[in-house]
Write a protein that holds these residues in place. Structure first.
Motif, PDB file in Angstrom:
ATOM      1  N   LEU C 248       0.825  -1.204   0.000  1.00 43.31           N
ATOM      2  CA  LEU C 248       0.000   0.000   0.000  1.00 43.31           C
ATOM      3  C   LEU C 248       0.861   1.257   0.000  1.00 43.31           C
ATOM      4  CD1 LEU C 248      -2.558  -1.156   2.725  1.00 43.31           C
ATOM      5  CD2 LEU C 248      -2.536  -1.668   0.306  1.00 43.31           C
ATOM      6  N   GLY C 249       0.407   2.246  -0.753  1.00 45.03           N
ATOM      7  CA  GLY C 249       1.110   3.524  -0.816  1.00 45.03           C
ATOM      8  C   GLY C 249       0.681   4.443   0.317  1.00 45.03           C
ATOM      9  N   SER C 250       1.315   5.605   0.404  1.00 40.22           N
ATOM     10  CA  SER C 250       0.984   6.560   1.462  1.00 40.22           C
ATOM     11  C   SER C 250      -0.502   6.887   1.446  1.00 40.22           C
ATOM     12  CB  SER C 250       1.748   7.872   1.268  1.00 40.22           C
ATOM     13  OG  SER C 250       3.112   7.616   1.210  1.00 40.22           O
ATOM     14  N   ASP C 251      -1.072   6.960   2.604  1.00 40.65           N
ATOM     15  CA  ASP C 251      -2.479   7.335   2.779  1.00 40.65           C
ATOM     16  C   ASP C 251      -3.450   6.459   1.989  1.00 40.65           C
ATOM     17  OD1 ASP C 251      -1.852   9.578   4.459  1.00 40.65           O
ATOM     18  OD2 ASP C 251      -1.096  10.552   2.640  1.00 40.65           O
ATOM     19  N   ALA C 252      -3.021   5.313   1.573  1.00 39.93           N
ATOM     20  CA  ALA C 252      -3.936   4.425   0.856  1.00 39.93           C
ATOM     21  C   ALA C 252      -4.900   3.785   1.841  1.00 39.93           C
ATOM     22  CB  ALA C 252      -3.148   3.342   0.128  1.00 39.93           C
ATOM     23  N   PRO C 277       3.691   5.902   5.116  1.00 41.24           N
ATOM     24  CA  PRO C 277       2.893   6.463   6.221  1.00 41.24           C
ATOM     25  C   PRO C 277       1.433   6.694   5.852  1.00 41.24           C
ATOM     26  CG  PRO C 277       4.375   8.112   5.279  1.00 41.24           C
ATOM     27  CD  PRO C 277       4.720   6.824   4.630  1.00 41.24           C
ATOM     28  N   GLY C 278       0.599   6.725   6.874  1.00 42.32           N
ATOM     29  CA  GLY C 278      -0.784   7.154   6.708  1.00 42.32           C
ATOM     30  C   GLY C 278      -1.733   6.119   6.141  1.00 42.32           C
ATOM     31  N   ILE C 279      -1.310   4.871   6.090  1.00 46.65           N
ATOM     32  CA  ILE C 279      -2.164   3.838   5.489  1.00 46.65           C
ATOM     33  C   ILE C 279      -3.274   3.422   6.453  1.00 46.65           C
ATOM     34  CG2 ILE C 279      -2.185   1.414   4.723  1.00 46.65           C
ATOM     35  CD1 ILE C 279       0.754   1.903   3.857  1.00 46.65           C
ATOM     36  N   GLU C 280      -4.424   3.132   5.870  1.00 46.30           N
ATOM     37  CA  GLU C 280      -5.464   2.487   6.658  1.00 46.30           C
ATOM     38  C   GLU C 280      -5.811   1.169   6.020  1.00 46.30           C
ATOM     39  OE1 GLU C 280      -8.959   4.378   7.988  1.00 46.30           O
ATOM     40  OE2 GLU C 280      -7.873   6.255   8.389  1.00 46.30           O
ATOM     41  N   CYS C 281      -5.596   0.114   6.766  1.00 46.86           N
ATOM     42  CA  CYS C 281      -5.812  -1.200   6.189  1.00 46.86           C
ATOM     43  C   CYS C 281      -6.750  -1.974   7.099  1.00 46.86           C
ATOM     44  CB  CYS C 281      -4.457  -1.907   6.093  1.00 46.86           C
ATOM     45  SG  CYS C 281      -4.585  -3.604   5.562  1.00 46.86           S
ATOM     46  N   MET C 282      -7.783  -2.522   6.492  1.00 42.71           N
ATOM     47  CA  MET C 282      -8.712  -3.316   7.291  1.00 42.71           C
ATOM     48  C   MET C 282      -8.867  -4.705   6.687  1.00 42.71           C
ATOM     49  SD  MET C 282     -12.642  -2.670   8.370  1.00 42.71           S
ATOM     50  CE  MET C 282     -13.399  -2.545   6.785  1.00 42.71           C
ATOM     51  N   LEU C 283      -8.702  -5.703   7.518  1.00 44.41           N
ATOM     52  CA  LEU C 283      -9.005  -7.071   7.107  1.00 44.41           C
ATOM     53  C   LEU C 283     -10.176  -7.501   7.961  1.00 44.41           C
ATOM     54  CD1 LEU C 283      -5.367  -8.507   7.068  1.00 44.41           C
ATOM     55  CD2 LEU C 283      -6.668  -7.528   5.176  1.00 44.41           C
ATOM     56  N   ASN C 284     -11.224  -7.921   7.315  1.00 41.52           N
ATOM     57  CA  ASN C 284     -12.476  -8.131   8.018  1.00 41.52           C
ATOM     58  C   ASN C 284     -13.045  -9.449   7.514  1.00 41.52           C
ATOM     59  OD1 ASN C 284     -14.899  -7.283   9.471  1.00 41.52           O
ATOM     60  ND2 ASN C 284     -15.790  -6.832   7.446  1.00 41.52           N
ATOM     61  N   GLY C 285     -13.356 -10.359   8.407  1.00 41.31           N
ATOM     62  CA  GLY C 285     -13.777 -11.650   7.866  1.00 41.31           C
ATOM     63  C   GLY C 285     -14.745 -12.424   8.734  1.00 41.31           C
ATOM     64  N   HIS C 303       3.877  -3.551   9.806  1.00 34.48           N
ATOM     65  CA  HIS C 303       3.952  -2.095   9.889  1.00 34.48           C
ATOM     66  C   HIS C 303       5.416  -1.674   9.787  1.00 34.48           C
ATOM     67  CE1 HIS C 303      -0.114  -0.725  11.215  1.00 34.48           C
ATOM     68  NE2 HIS C 303      -0.240  -2.008  11.502  1.00 34.48           N
ATOM     69  N   ALA C 304       5.763  -1.040   8.680  1.00 31.57           N
ATOM     70  CA  ALA C 304       7.148  -0.627   8.509  1.00 31.57           C
ATOM     71  C   ALA C 304       7.254   0.882   8.344  1.00 31.57           C
ATOM     72  CB  ALA C 304       7.757  -1.343   7.310  1.00 31.57           C
ATOM     73  N   ALA C 305       6.157   1.585   8.533  1.00 38.07           N
ATOM     74  CA  ALA C 305       6.177   3.040   8.404  1.00 38.07           C
ATOM     75  C   ALA C 305       5.281   3.642   9.481  1.00 38.07           C
ATOM     76  CB  ALA C 305       5.663   3.443   7.027  1.00 38.07           C
ATOM     77  N   PRO C 306       5.569   4.880   9.852  1.00 35.70           N
ATOM     78  CA  PRO C 306       4.782   5.484  10.932  1.00 35.70           C
ATOM     79  C   PRO C 306       3.365   5.859  10.501  1.00 35.70           C
ATOM     80  CG  PRO C 306       6.388   7.054  10.084  1.00 35.70           C
ATOM     81  CD  PRO C 306       6.660   5.755   9.391  1.00 35.70           C
ATOM     82  N   TYR C 307       2.537   6.135  11.481  1.00 32.47           N
ATOM     83  CA  TYR C 307       1.180   6.663  11.276  1.00 32.47           C
ATOM     84  C   TYR C 307       0.290   5.768  10.425  1.00 32.47           C
ATOM     85  CZ  TYR C 307       3.202  10.913  13.194  1.00 32.47           C
ATOM     86  OH  TYR C 307       3.815  11.805  14.018  1.00 32.47           O
ATOM     87  N   CYS C 308       0.403   4.483  10.571  1.00 35.18           N
ATOM     88  CA  CYS C 308      -0.526   3.616   9.849  1.00 35.18           C
ATOM     89  C   CYS C 308      -1.507   2.977  10.836  1.00 35.18           C
ATOM     90  CB  CYS C 308       0.212   2.503   9.121  1.00 35.18           C
ATOM     91  SG  CYS C 308       1.221   3.109   7.765  1.00 35.18           S
ATOM     92  N   ASN C 309      -2.696   2.740  10.339  1.00 33.84           N
ATOM     93  CA  ASN C 309      -3.693   2.019  11.143  1.00 33.84           C
ATOM     94  C   ASN C 309      -3.968   0.684  10.491  1.00 33.84           C
ATOM     95  OD1 ASN C 309      -3.973   4.323  12.555  1.00 33.84           O
ATOM     96  ND2 ASN C 309      -6.037   4.814  11.816  1.00 33.84           N
ATOM     97  N   SER C 310      -4.043  -0.340  11.290  1.00 29.41           N
ATOM     98  CA  SER C 310      -4.523  -1.595  10.715  1.00 29.41           C
ATOM     99  C   SER C 310      -5.505  -2.223  11.682  1.00 29.41           C
ATOM    100  CB  SER C 310      -3.363  -2.546  10.423  1.00 29.41           C
ATOM    101  OG  SER C 310      -2.833  -3.058  11.619  1.00 29.41           O
ATOM    102  N   HIS C 311      -6.537  -2.788  11.123  1.00 28.80           N
ATOM    103  CA  HIS C 311      -7.562  -3.430  11.936  1.00 28.80           C
ATOM    104  C   HIS C 311      -7.875  -4.778  11.342  1.00 28.80           C
ATOM    105  CE1 HIS C 311      -8.854   0.109  14.337  1.00 28.80           C
ATOM    106  NE2 HIS C 311      -8.104   0.669  13.415  1.00 28.80           N
ATOM    107  N   GLU C 312      -7.880  -5.779  12.174  1.00 27.80           N
ATOM    108  CA  GLU C 312      -8.323  -7.072  11.694  1.00 27.80           C
ATOM    109  C   GLU C 312      -9.454  -7.524  12.594  1.00 27.80           C
ATOM    110  OE1 GLU C 312      -4.386  -7.787  12.497  1.00 27.80           O
ATOM    111  OE2 GLU C 312      -4.577  -6.047  11.203  1.00 27.80           O
ATOM    112  N   TYR C 313     -10.565  -7.835  11.961  1.00 23.00           N
ATOM    113  CA  TYR C 313     -11.715  -8.324  12.710  1.00 23.00           C
ATOM    114  C   TYR C 313     -12.148  -9.651  12.099  1.00 23.00           C
ATOM    115  CZ  TYR C 313     -12.211  -3.241  13.443  1.00 23.00           C
ATOM    116  OH  TYR C 313     -12.008  -1.918  13.717  1.00 23.00           O
ATOM    117  N   PHE C 314     -12.084 -10.705  12.848  1.00 19.91           N
ATOM    118  CA  PHE C 314     -12.547 -11.994  12.314  1.00 19.91           C
ATOM    119  C   PHE C 314     -13.471 -12.679  13.309  1.00 19.91           C
ATOM    120  CE2 PHE C 314     -10.544 -12.737   8.242  1.00 19.91           C
ATOM    121  CZ  PHE C 314      -9.651 -11.678   8.194  1.00 19.91           C
TER     122      PHE C 314
END
Ligand SMILES: Nc1ncnc2c1ncn2[C@@H]1O[C@H](COP(=O)(O)OP(=O)(O)OP(=O)(O)O)[C@@H](O)[C@H]1O
Ligand SMILES: [Mg+2]
Lengths: 481, 248, 438
Positions: C248-252, C277-285, C303-314
């Motif tokens: 994912l690219g910045s802010d993607a 930075p700035g990525i929002e990634c959601m894995l939802n299942g 997570h290899a860059a600052p300011y990213c959010n990731s959420h996994e909900y299963f």
């Protein structure tokens, strides 16, 4: 605000105040591991044939096994041939008959460690077994305990005096096939404590073993066995220290707990082996297997405060075999400098209505790496099993790491398992708030860390809770500049 | 309407209600006040039938019927409504779906015809407007992510929709802004008639300016230690609880 | 260290590879390399930590047969009309046993420069992009896919463009012989600020222990926004093996939703690379299993860059003798300060014989982060049951409603309204009709 962030970053070492060496003549076996060594240890301890056989079987099994690589720790391979498997203070003649005859230098050592053994200064209400390298040098309050029918003695003595009990239970909870270091321990274990609480007895005082590694190049392979008969109760505590040496030393212990119907065992550990320096030079490799088994309505509670050792690898576990049995694990693990800890627990629910609680607090500072690894397993028959786990990690500085690896398995629809984990750092705003109220940053950190660990301290016996808190403060020293 | 006689309840060996006596007639509003931890919510929960309490003594009659043996849903269908002090968040369950199911269950029990989706929506939207709740809430899961005040208003919405004969409001005023407080009070007052009754649990005399109680009771340590009319609430506001506790 | 053992069966692919050569299939070097890697590793076994709870035996113990051609040549339009999402206005790419069906596919005029096509027809232009993300992964199934893939989707959304309608990738399986395998490869590239919704369905038409091995690579440019909904609803004999690699690219923003309802054995490897930075990634299942099904989701969010959010909900619902497996690892590298990562895995077991294995993991090397995970196995929330009963619902209805909520919680995170509603009904219908809810 940024001042506190900068200060957290900086790291200086703190002194390990138990790092002195006792200058005493000791008798040590040449380094090396083979069947002769095992024969020697067994003969030295005057062991019966069956135990020697068991040791040899364990050794043969050990030779077929491989060093586990799954823990989240890094260290160069241990060369088992460079370790001496037996070392004990040299005895004059037949050896001391009682504590009064023990070499004053040894008594002095324990005094310096804060565990006075002689009658005048003994800790009230706490019976102590003092293990120095491979041998127990004495046990306090033996007579008082005997009156209550409680056996508390070095395991080597128990093998001689109560062979039927030892034989019945040793290796039943942790068989020698269990894992690499358990196999090694079963082959070469030297000393450790044996506790037997008769049916219906509440042990009249706290029992405690103090382990001290002194000699260089030796490993300590202690073995502890606690048997609590039906409806009995005991609280046991162990403490550990070692001198500062540049080489790593191996401590591979096995602890087995047997809690029969309605019995309760509370086992607390304050582990403060020498942790090594900032660069990771020296320190103890603490590879320990601890496990207990609970029969019907029994309860086993592990509490540990782990601040020492270069590497800790330890998972005090409970097999909840009996219906309604309870297992608990309360842990504080602190890694500072270059320490690495991979610790946690296993709760194996087999019986119905079994309950377990896991509270784990990991603190990483310096270049420390701290991992929680746990297993909660609910078997098919364990209806209404309940588990609650809470694993919190606190990071101080940005060169350390905090990791959580829980394994959860359930095969029963009525099971209820809840696992939560969080990772956070000490907030700059928290420190600022404390600074603003006039507290030094280090005091603020200590205070915050102590608050973070409160739920675990609460589980320690009163006498030791204060000690443990102090220990944590000392271990944190230098975590801020 | 409601007759509580010597009600005693404990939880995990801890005695919380120690003999409550309270009689509420149709058309009346009763206020219950008392310090934190005195047992107000416990009383409310026991009335609604929450599990986990040991009822060690006493009885609770609703229109002459003993309700202690009834399941929570039977009580609800008989007309007991509890506005929770801490309404439960139910992620994933759509508010409309939930409320329509509840309304129809209760209507069915009363022998009323069930509401179809259209009629229900029309009704609920009117009520929401009165309570100043945005229609958007209907699309969201029950209470999930609602602010404290929104949850309370949602409780009142449910109450108006279910039209209970006995409403127990547990601190429905806490966390409400002044306007919301008035809206909630209006909701309660609008519901009020000669055939129903309300028990209002609160810490603040403020609410009682809007919902005027016929009686005020003080609950302390599991017992009602004082009952009076609405002036008692004023006295409490002024003097706190100490003077009563010393007396008791 | 993984300790995969090479088992004899790994020889079969080597023999099958002769056919690839004979046909003169494109990208031979990539394929040969894949075969070589596979031969070195062999199939993973349960001694391998990543496969500890999921045995591939149902797959490895079958003969190895690649579907060089679909079994059934003609599939009527009515089949398409009967599948989920078919009533929505979408563009549609249909693959039968890993081969494009032009007759069933239907592509409208997408915006300027947008490509929605099959991969095989575009190999020359995208050659270097295939394996760019999946190549580093040691998973032997990817190596196998490299060697044998036949076709799949190729979607390209240029910078600042959006898909004018969702693209529905329909994978139909007609295999009727055990062991027949479709190896599918998808490549999705959304350039900077591109947008789109992609649906992916896997459906069996035949009843056989046939397998799917699908590898999907998604590259999202800076500021792009992609929603990707996958519905795996294969027959109860099928084996579904999938891996998804995203960069994912910045802010993607990337939202991936996985609905694993079918297959005797399904495994979704999800690998998210958050290096900007700035990525929002959601894995939802959501996984729902019954009979002897096993559903496994295995994810690593790096997570290899600052300011990213990731959420996994299963969430998982398990009935009969089925098994649910969840492995979620959040790795936060030292430079990934201000990471906000959250992971939850909840499971409901409906029968005495179902099993759940869950392994949520945090591996954290940065100090200024907010990371949590939670896993639950167990019964419905008692407070919620009481709340519903206090509103007049009987306990059975209350329980059902909560169960519905348990699935709804996942479904509701789908942004696309009508797709969400359809999935909600599909899932609930399935539960009501085929699971033991009381
Ligand atoms: N589940 C429980 N387990 C143990 N104690 C409980 C439980 N629920 C309530 N209590 C105790 O019972 C007492 C009464 O609680 P209750 O919630 O009824 O008080 P309250 O009057 O509603 O207080 P507040 O004004 O703060 O809402 C308190 O001491 C509380 O701690
Ligand atoms: Mg209350």
């Amino acid at each position: 605000m940024s001042t506190s962030a900068d200060t957290i970053d900086e790291f200086v070492s703190s002194d390990y105040k138990y790092g002195f060496i006792t200058d005493i003549e000791s008798e040590s076996l040449e380094p090396g591991l083979n069947e002769d060594v095992i024969q020697f240890i067994s003969a030295k301890k005057d062991e019966p044939e069956w135990l020697l056989e068991w040791r040899l079987k364990a050794f043969r099994h050990f030779e077929k096994m491989e060093n586990p690589t799954w823990p989240h720790v890094k260290y160069p391979p241990v060369n088992f041939q460079e370790i001496s498997y037996y070392s004990a203070p040299k005895k004059k003649g037949d050896g001391p008959k009682s504590l009064d005859e023990v070499d004053p230098k040894l008594l002095e050592t324990y005094e310096k460690l804060g565990v006075p053994l002689h009658e005048r200064a003994r800790l009230a209400g706490v019976a102590v077994d003092a293990v120095f390298d491979s041998e127990s040098i004495g046990t306090t309050f033996k007579e008082d305990l005997a009156k209550a029918g409680v056996i508390f003695c070095p395991i080597s003595e128990a093998v001689r005096e109560h062979p039927e009990l030892v034989r019945k239970y040793i290796g039943t909870v942790v068989p020698y096939t269990d894992n690499y270091y358990a196999a090694l321990n079963s082959a070469v274990f030297s000393d450790g404590s044996f506790v037997y609480i008769p049916k219906g007895t509440r042990c009249p005082m706290e029992l405690s073993t103090y382990f001290r590694i002194n000699a260089a190049n030796t490993g300590q392979f202690e073995r502890t066995l606690i048997v609590a008969e039906e409806s009995s109760h005991v609280s046991y505590l162990e403490g550990c220290t070692a001198p500062m040496r540049d080489e790593n030393q191996l401590h591979a212990a096995v602890v087995e707990l047997v809690a029969l119907d309605n019995a309760e065992i509370k086992y607390s550990t304050v582990q403060n082996w020498y942790p090594g320096d900032e660069e990771g030079r020296g320190g103890i490799y603490n590879f320990v297997t601890k496990r207990g088994i609970c029969k019907t309505n029994a309860k086993i509670s592990w509490t540990q405060v782990e601040t020492g050792s270069a590497i800790t690898w330890k998972y005090p576990s409970v097999i909840l075999q009996g219906n309604n049995s309870i297992g608990e694990f309360y842990s504080i693990a602190l890694t500072n400098k270059a320490q690495q800890a991979d610790t946690g627990t296993k709760m194996v629910h087999i019986g119905k209505n079994t309950r377990s609680t896991i509270i784990s607090k990991g603190i990483s500072a310096g270049k420390g790496q701290n991992s929680y690894r746990g297993l909660v397993q609910v078997g098919k028959k364990a209806s209404n099993a309940r588990n609650f786990s809470q694993c919190d990690s606190l990071l101080i500085g940005n060169k350390c790491g905090a990791h959580t690896f829980p394994y959860i398995e359930a095969k029963n629809p009525t099971a209820s398992i809840e696992h939560e984990a969080t990772t956070s750092k000490i907030g700059e705003d928290q420190i600022f708030y404390c600074n603003q109220r006039g507290l030094e940053t280090q005091d603020a950190v200590n205070m915050i860390v102590n608050g973070f660990c409160k739920e675990v301290f609460r589980e320690l016996p009163m006498e030791f809770a204060v000690e443990a808190q102090k220990l944590l403060d000392v271990s944190l020293e230098g975590s801020v500049g | 309407m409601l007759e509580i006689k010597n009600l005693q309840a404990r939880i995990d060996e801890k005695q919380i209600l120690k003999g409550i006596n309270l009689s509420v007639k149709s058309g009346e509003v009763h206020a219950i006040m008392g310090p934190n931890g005195s047992g107000k919510s416990t009383l409310a929960s026991v009335l609604a039938g929450r599990e986990g309490y040991d009822i060690t003594d006493g009885e609770v009659l609703l229109q002459g019927n003993d309700i202690l043996e009834m399941s929570p849903e039977e009580r609800a269908r008989e007309g007991v409504f509890l506005a929770f002090q801490y309404p439960v968040e139910i992620p994933g369950v759509n508010s409309t779906y939930f409320l329509r199911s509840a309304v129809n269950q209760i209507r069915k029990h009363r022998g009323d015809e069930e509401l179809d989706a259209m009629k229900f929506l029309k009704l609920v939207k009117t009520k929401m407007k009165e309570l100043g709740l945005a229609e958007e809430f209907l699309k969201r899961p029950v209470n999930a992510g609602f602010s404290g005040g929104e949850k309370k208003r949602n409780e009142i919405l449910q109450m108006t929709m279910l039209d209970p004969s006995l409403a127990v409001l547990d601190e429905t005023d806490s966390g409400l802004d002044i306007d919301a407080l008035r809206i909630v009070a209006d909701g309660v007052n609008r519901l009020k008639n000669q055939n129903n009754a309300q028990i209002v649990i609160t810490h603040y005399q403020r609410l009682l300016d809007y919902i005027v109680p016929d009686f005020v009771h003080v609950l302390y340590d599991g017992c009602i230690i004082k009952s009076g009319d609405k002036t008692l609430a004023h006295d409490l506001e002024e003097k706190g609880y100490d003077w009563l506790i010393k007396d008791s | 260290m993984s300790s995969t053992t090479v088992i004899n069966l790994a020889e079969e692919p080597a023999n099958a590879f002769a056919e690839i050569k004979r046909r003169g299939t494109a990208l031979l070097p990539l394929r040969q390399d894949g075969l070589a890697r596979f031969q070195e590793s062999g199939f993973p076994t349960t001694n391998d930590e990543d496969w500890r709870f999921t045995s591939l035996k149902p797959f490895t113990e079958m003969p190895f047969e690649t579907m060089f051609e679909p079994t059934i040549q003609t599939i009527g339009q009515s089949v398409i009309n009967g599948i989920a999402f078919s009533q929505h206005d979408t563009d549609r790419l249909v693959f039968v046993d890993g081969h494009l069906s032009s007759e069933l596919s239907q592509i409208s005029n997408q915006s300027e420069g947008v490509i929605v096509s099959n991969l095989a027809s575009a190999l020359t232009t995208i050659e270097d992009k295939i394996g760019a993300l999946s190549g580093k992964d040691q998973n032997p199934l990817i190596a196998l896919n490299d060697a044998f893939f036949t076709d799949g989707a190729w979607i390209h959304i240029p910078a600042n463009q959006a898909l004018s309608k969702p693209v529905h990738l329909v994978f139909l399986y007609t295999a009727i012989k055990d062991g027949q395998a479709s190896h599918i490869r998808n490549l999705i590239i959304a350039e900077a600020n591109a947008k789109g919704t992609i649906l992916e369905s896997h459906i069996s038409l035949g009843q056989a222990a046939a397998s799917t091995n699908v590898v999907t690579e998604t590259q999202l440019g800076d500021g792009s926004n992609l929603e990707h909904i996958k519905l795996q609803d294969q027959s109860s004999l099928a084996i579904h093996l999938a891996s998804l690699h995203s960069k994912l690219g910045s802010d993607a923003r990337y939202a991936f939703h996985s609905f694993a309802l079918g297959a005797q054995l399904s495994r979704n490897n999800l690998r998210m690379d958050l290096a900007k930075p700035g990525i929002e990634c959601m894995l939802n299942g959501l996984y729902m299993t019954r009979g002897r099904q096993l559903a496994d989701h295995h994810m690593i969010v790096n997570h290899a860059a600052p300011y990213c959010n990731s959420h996994e909900y299963f969430n998982g619902i398990l009935d009969d003798q089925s098994r649910g497996v969840f492995h979620g690892r959040i790795l936060v590298e030292p430079e990934a300060q201000k990471t906000d990562a959250k992971q939850t895995n909840k499971n409901l077991i409906l029968s005495d014989e179902a099993t759940v294995n869950t392994k949520p993991q945090l591996e954290i090397y940065a100090d200024d982060v907010k990371c949590t995970h939670g896993a639950t196995i167990g019964e419905l929330d008692n407070d919620a049951i009481f709340y519903l009963r206090a509103r007049g619902l009987d306990s059975q209805t209350a329980r059902r409603m909560l169960m519905h909520g348990f699935t709804g919680e996942i479904v509701e995170r789908i942004q696309h309204n009508t797709i969400r509603d359809e999935l909600n009904e599909l899932v609930w219908g399935r539960l009501e009709n085929e699971y033991h809810l009381n």
